[in-house]
Scaffold this motif. Structure first.
Motif, PDB file in Angstrom:
ATOM      1  N   ASP A  31       9.584 -14.386  -5.595  1.00  0.00           N
ATOM      2  CA  ASP A  31       8.536 -14.290  -4.593  1.00  0.00           C
ATOM      3  C   ASP A  31       8.665 -12.980  -3.829  1.00  0.00           C
ATOM      4  OD1 ASP A  31       8.714 -17.795  -3.726  1.00  0.00           O
ATOM      5  OD2 ASP A  31       7.562 -16.751  -5.246  1.00  0.00           O
ATOM      6  N   ALA A  32       7.490 -12.466  -3.420  1.00  0.00           N
ATOM      7  CA  ALA A  32       7.500 -11.243  -2.643  1.00  0.00           C
ATOM      8  C   ALA A  32       8.199 -11.497  -1.315  1.00  0.00           C
ATOM      9  CB  ALA A  32       6.076 -10.771  -2.425  1.00  0.00           C
ATOM     10  N   LYS A  33       8.908 -10.477  -0.841  1.00  0.00           N
ATOM     11  CA  LYS A  33       9.628 -10.621   0.407  1.00  0.00           C
ATOM     12  C   LYS A  33       8.937  -9.893   1.534  1.00  0.00           C
ATOM     13  CE  LYS A  33      14.129 -10.880  -1.858  1.00  0.00           C
ATOM     14  NZ  LYS A  33      15.492 -10.301  -1.923  1.00  0.00           N
ATOM     15  N   THR A  34       7.717  -9.520   1.341  1.00  0.00           N
ATOM     16  CA  THR A  34       7.002  -8.732   2.345  1.00  0.00           C
ATOM     17  C   THR A  34       5.692  -9.399   2.724  1.00  0.00           C
ATOM     18  OG1 THR A  34       5.864  -7.426   0.659  1.00  0.00           O
ATOM     19  CG2 THR A  34       7.980  -6.595   1.426  1.00  0.00           C
ATOM     20  N   THR A  35       5.220  -9.066   3.919  1.00  0.00           N
ATOM     21  CA  THR A  35       3.937  -9.555   4.404  1.00  0.00           C
ATOM     22  C   THR A  35       3.100  -8.380   4.844  1.00  0.00           C
ATOM     23  OG1 THR A  35       5.000 -11.585   5.209  1.00  0.00           O
ATOM     24  CG2 THR A  35       2.792 -11.112   6.011  1.00  0.00           C
ATOM     25  N   GLN A  36       1.874  -8.327   4.345  1.00  0.00           N
ATOM     26  CA  GLN A  36       0.962  -7.239   4.692  1.00  0.00           C
ATOM     27  C   GLN A  36      -0.406  -7.826   5.048  1.00  0.00           C
ATOM     28  OE1 GLN A  36       2.175  -5.131   0.669  1.00  0.00           O
ATOM     29  NE2 GLN A  36       1.076  -3.661   1.962  1.00  0.00           N
ATOM     30  N   PRO A  37      -1.156  -7.128   5.897  1.00  0.00           N
ATOM     31  CA  PRO A  37      -2.527  -7.594   6.155  1.00  0.00           C
ATOM     32  C   PRO A  37      -3.352  -7.465   4.877  1.00  0.00           C
ATOM     33  CG  PRO A  37      -2.156  -5.443   7.143  1.00  0.00           C
ATOM     34  CD  PRO A  37      -0.826  -5.927   6.665  1.00  0.00           C
ATOM     35  N   PRO A  38      -4.263  -8.383   4.630  1.00  0.00           N
ATOM     36  CA  PRO A  38      -5.015  -8.340   3.372  1.00  0.00           C
ATOM     37  C   PRO A  38      -5.949  -7.135   3.262  1.00  0.00           C
ATOM     38  CG  PRO A  38      -5.816 -10.103   4.781  1.00  0.00           C
ATOM     39  CD  PRO A  38      -4.577  -9.589   5.413  1.00  0.00           C
ATOM     40  N   SER A  39      -6.447  -6.651   4.370  1.00  0.00           N
ATOM     41  CA  SER A  39      -7.378  -5.533   4.287  1.00  0.00           C
ATOM     42  C   SER A  39      -7.355  -4.702   5.561  1.00  0.00           C
ATOM     43  CB  SER A  39      -8.801  -6.033   4.018  1.00  0.00           C
ATOM     44  OG  SER A  39      -9.264  -6.818   5.100  1.00  0.00           O
ATOM     45  N   MET A  40      -7.722  -3.421   5.396  1.00  0.00           N
ATOM     46  CA  MET A  40      -7.842  -2.509   6.528  1.00  0.00           C
ATOM     47  C   MET A  40      -8.924  -1.497   6.218  1.00  0.00           C
ATOM     48  SD  MET A  40      -3.915  -1.619   7.636  1.00  0.00           S
ATOM     49  CE  MET A  40      -4.488  -0.633   9.002  1.00  0.00           C
ATOM     50  N   ASP A  41      -9.512  -0.973   7.262  1.00  0.00           N
ATOM     51  CA  ASP A  41     -10.495   0.096   7.119  1.00  0.00           C
ATOM     52  C   ASP A  41     -10.012   1.314   7.883  1.00  0.00           C
ATOM     53  OD1 ASP A  41     -12.319  -2.489   6.794  1.00  0.00           O
ATOM     54  OD2 ASP A  41     -13.351  -0.767   5.921  1.00  0.00           O
ATOM     55  N   CYS A  42     -10.444   2.479   7.407  1.00  0.00           N
ATOM     56  CA  CYS A  42     -10.061   3.726   8.033  1.00  0.00           C
ATOM     57  C   CYS A  42     -11.192   4.726   7.839  1.00  0.00           C
ATOM     58  CB  CYS A  42      -8.765   4.241   7.408  1.00  0.00           C
ATOM     59  SG  CYS A  42      -8.215   5.842   8.010  1.00  0.00           S
ATOM     60  N   ALA A  43     -11.400   5.551   8.846  1.00  0.00           N
ATOM     61  CA  ALA A  43     -12.419   6.591   8.725  1.00  0.00           C
ATOM     62  C   ALA A  43     -11.837   7.802   7.997  1.00  0.00           C
ATOM     63  CB  ALA A  43     -12.923   7.001  10.100  1.00  0.00           C
ATOM     64  N   GLU A  44     -12.649   8.396   7.168  1.00  0.00           N
ATOM     65  CA  GLU A  44     -12.232   9.586   6.431  1.00  0.00           C
ATOM     66  C   GLU A  44     -11.759  10.670   7.387  1.00  0.00           C
ATOM     67  OE1 GLU A  44     -15.389  11.343   4.209  1.00  0.00           O
ATOM     68  OE2 GLU A  44     -14.031  12.294   2.777  1.00  0.00           O
ATOM     69  N   GLY A  45     -10.612  11.268   7.051  1.00  0.00           N
ATOM     70  CA  GLY A  45     -10.053  12.318   7.890  1.00  0.00           C
ATOM     71  C   GLY A  45      -9.099  11.836   8.956  1.00  0.00           C
ATOM     72  N   ARG A  46      -9.120  10.550   9.237  1.00  0.00           N
ATOM     73  CA  ARG A  46      -8.214   9.978  10.220  1.00  0.00           C
ATOM     74  C   ARG A  46      -6.947   9.496   9.526  1.00  0.00           C
ATOM     75  NH1 ARG A  46     -11.112   8.986  14.979  1.00  0.00           N
ATOM     76  NH2 ARG A  46      -9.053   8.746  15.905  1.00  0.00           N
ATOM     77  N   ALA A  47      -5.941   9.225  10.345  1.00  0.00           N
ATOM     78  CA  ALA A  47      -4.699   8.698   9.792  1.00  0.00           C
ATOM     79  C   ALA A  47      -4.855   7.210   9.485  1.00  0.00           C
ATOM     80  CB  ALA A  47      -3.560   8.907  10.782  1.00  0.00           C
TER      81      ALA A  47
ATOM     82  N   THR B  12      -2.296  -4.648   0.667  1.00  0.00           N
ATOM     83  CA  THR B  12      -3.378  -4.395   1.620  1.00  0.00           C
ATOM     84  C   THR B  12      -4.464  -3.580   0.949  1.00  0.00           C
ATOM     85  OG1 THR B  12      -1.922  -4.387   3.566  1.00  0.00           O
ATOM     86  CG2 THR B  12      -4.039  -3.233   3.774  1.00  0.00           C
ATOM     87  N   LYS B  13      -5.667  -4.089   0.986  1.00  0.00           N
ATOM     88  CA  LYS B  13      -6.793  -3.319   0.448  1.00  0.00           C
ATOM     89  C   LYS B  13      -7.265  -2.364   1.536  1.00  0.00           C
ATOM     90  CE  LYS B  13     -10.173  -1.718  -1.928  1.00  0.00           C
ATOM     91  NZ  LYS B  13     -11.392  -2.448  -2.280  1.00  0.00           N
ATOM     92  N   LEU B  14      -7.012  -1.078   1.337  1.00  0.00           N
ATOM     93  CA  LEU B  14      -7.439  -0.058   2.287  1.00  0.00           C
ATOM     94  C   LEU B  14      -8.768   0.521   1.814  1.00  0.00           C
ATOM     95  CD1 LEU B  14      -6.921   1.858   4.732  1.00  0.00           C
ATOM     96  CD2 LEU B  14      -5.871   3.428   3.084  1.00  0.00           C
ATOM     97  N   THR B  15      -9.730   0.496   2.700  1.00  0.00           N
ATOM     98  CA  THR B  15     -11.023   1.111   2.417  1.00  0.00           C
ATOM     99  C   THR B  15     -11.210   2.273   3.366  1.00  0.00           C
ATOM    100  OG1 THR B  15     -11.959  -1.011   1.730  1.00  0.00           O
ATOM    101  CG2 THR B  15     -13.511   0.762   2.266  1.00  0.00           C
ATOM    102  N   VAL B  16     -11.370   3.455   2.798  1.00  0.00           N
ATOM    103  CA  VAL B  16     -11.631   4.653   3.602  1.00  0.00           C
ATOM    104  C   VAL B  16     -13.132   4.884   3.604  1.00  0.00           C
ATOM    105  CG1 VAL B  16     -11.163   7.103   3.901  1.00  0.00           C
ATOM    106  CG2 VAL B  16      -9.391   5.599   2.972  1.00  0.00           C
TER     107      VAL B  16
END
Lengths: 111, 117
Positions: A1-17, A105-109
């Motif tokens: 089993d995975a030993k880590t926990t991450q948020p399922p999704s995040m959004d970010c604006a292009e050019g930002r961190a 985590t699904k990151l959408t830029v």
């Protein structure tokens, strides 16, 4: 089993961190934290790894808390091509080399 | 950097036939290779660990007689899906370890999309 926990999704604006968190509260002293990402329909791409010190390379920075129970992957200037699923994985040195993937985590830029 | 090549990238086969997928390490010797499968919108699931010159170690629930793994050289591992059925349709991905450097990252192939009709 995975030993880590991450948020399922995040959004970010292009050019930002983009700051992607990961909890690994049961990490052992000899386990490293690895980050991979997977762009749709491709194999996972290695990003960075670390043990306890912060690490930086041409792709990203990895910040590991002092107690090592969590870490943050930082993409300093996100681009549209950084849209992907990001996986945080702990892996022991000297133990099995296999990587056990969690859900990531699904990151959408966004433009 | 280290490169892992996987072939074919896509394959369509009829139910009951067998399909072979190749995984090659192009610029390093891989003492260990790993095979994963991934269903749509799911994470990668480890199927087996392949060590050069020895029998593969399969994860629980993976049928070793159905998914034949051969790691005959330090640069090549193959996965054969025998008597494929539609439920075997999936994305198969290999990864390779340079061995002896246990903190080095694993390198992944670009995957094989298998469709069984």
């Amino acid at each position: 089993d995975a030993k880590t926990t991450q948020p399922p999704s995040m959004d970010c604006a292009e050019g930002r961190a983009a700051n992607l968190p990961c909890n690994h509260s049961t990490i052992s002293g000899n386990e490293y934290v690895y980050w991979y990402r997977q762009i749709h329909s491709q194999g996972p791409q290695y990003i960075i790894h670390g043990l306890k010190n912060n690490e930086t390379n041409e792709m990203a920075s990895l910040i590991i808390t002092e107690d090592r129970k969590s870490s943050t992957l930082i993409l300093p200037h996100a681009t549209l091509r950084d849209t992907a699923v990001y996986y945080c994985i702990v892996r022991a040195q000297g133990g099995s080399e296999k990587l056990v993937f969690g859900k990531g985590t699904k990151l959408t830029v966004n433009p | 950097g280290a490169v892992v090549s996987q072939h074919p990238s896509r394959v369509i086969c009829k139910s009951g036939t067998s399909v072979k997928i190749e995984c090659r390490s192009l610029d390093f010797q891989a003492t260990t290779m790993f095979w994963y499968r991934q269903f749509p919108k799911k994470s990668l699931m480890l199927m087996a660990t392949s060590n050069e010159g020895s029998k593969a170690t399969y994860e629980q629930g993976v049928e070793k007689d159905k998914f034949l793994i051969n790691h005959a050289s330090l640069t090549l591992s193959t996965l054969t899906v025998t008597s494929a059925h539609p439920e075997d349709s999936s994305f198969y991905i290999c990864s390779a370890s340079q061995g002896g450097r246990l903190i080095s990252p694993l390198h992944f192939g670009n995957g094989t999309r298998l469709t069984v009709t």
